[in-house]
Design a protein around this motif. Sequence first.
Motif: not given
Length: 313
Positions: A242-269
């Motif tokens: 999901l890190y790659a699916v959410l953030g995108g897999s074209d650029l290396v920053f995509g999965p990093i952004v996906g990891a950031l969102i999906l790590t913080l999301l459980p804390e927010l919810l």
Amino acid sequence: MDMLLNQYYLQIAVFVMVNAILGVSIYLTLSTGQLSLGNAGFMSIGAYTCAILTVKAGFPVYLAIPIGGIAASLMSIIIGFPALRLTGIYLAIATLGFGEVVRVIVLNLKITNGALGISGIPTLGTKISKMLSSFGLPQKFGGLSVQQTSTLLVLLILVLILVFLVFFCVRLNRSRVGRAFAAIKADESAAEAMGINTTYYKLLAFALGALIAGIAGGLSAHLTFFIGPKDFAYHRTVEILLYAVLGGSDLVFGPIVGALILTLLPELLRSASNYRLMIYGALLVIMMAFRPQGLISEETVRFWKSKLGRGSK
């Protein structure tokens, strides 16, 4: 400032960095168009190798973590030769099966303590705290406790590792190897017709992804006191993908952004923690329907570059 230096928030930042490193691992695997679901298995190999070496063999942490990554990479090469003959969903199923095989083996080995897992793992924070205390650092240094200082140092180490990996991937993409990866991802048959050794480059991407996943597993093991087979089950595989699916897999920053969102999301919810996998599933469906390329793609970067270029004139 006191809120940001709260131990709870510092720990969340540490796990964000570990998951971002895992995002880089799935990015490298996807860079040749291979849909691999084995990163959780490679992560578990790295984690258990590091834990066994430090707890039962007395290896230093800084030596055990690279060894764990190398062990995962060697295993990827062994399974990669037969597995990479498959493509698409068949490769995904084969690598998912590999992850489950690793989990079952871990459950039945005496050295891994089976379902009980391995406890008493020396954490990086504890190691750094002892080192700071041995240097005579007072309990309060610059308004920070020893625990806060050690956690900040751990976070700094993880940030440096992530920055190095991003730099490595950017440089790799601009190299001959990166161009071969891109050609294979675009059209494997055409790349092979052009004389590119597709088997070699696919195996290289697979091994690099496994190496980083193994290192992330070793880091994860030494950031917690305990690891068990449940930590690397199917849900972990889904999270990494999901890190790659959410953030995108074209650029290396995509999965990093996906990891950031999906790590913080459980804390927010946190109040809806029982429905976490359902939320992840809904996110996956929404992204596939409306944004299949992920949040960050090459088109996104070009769009914002043009916007910023116009704004600066």
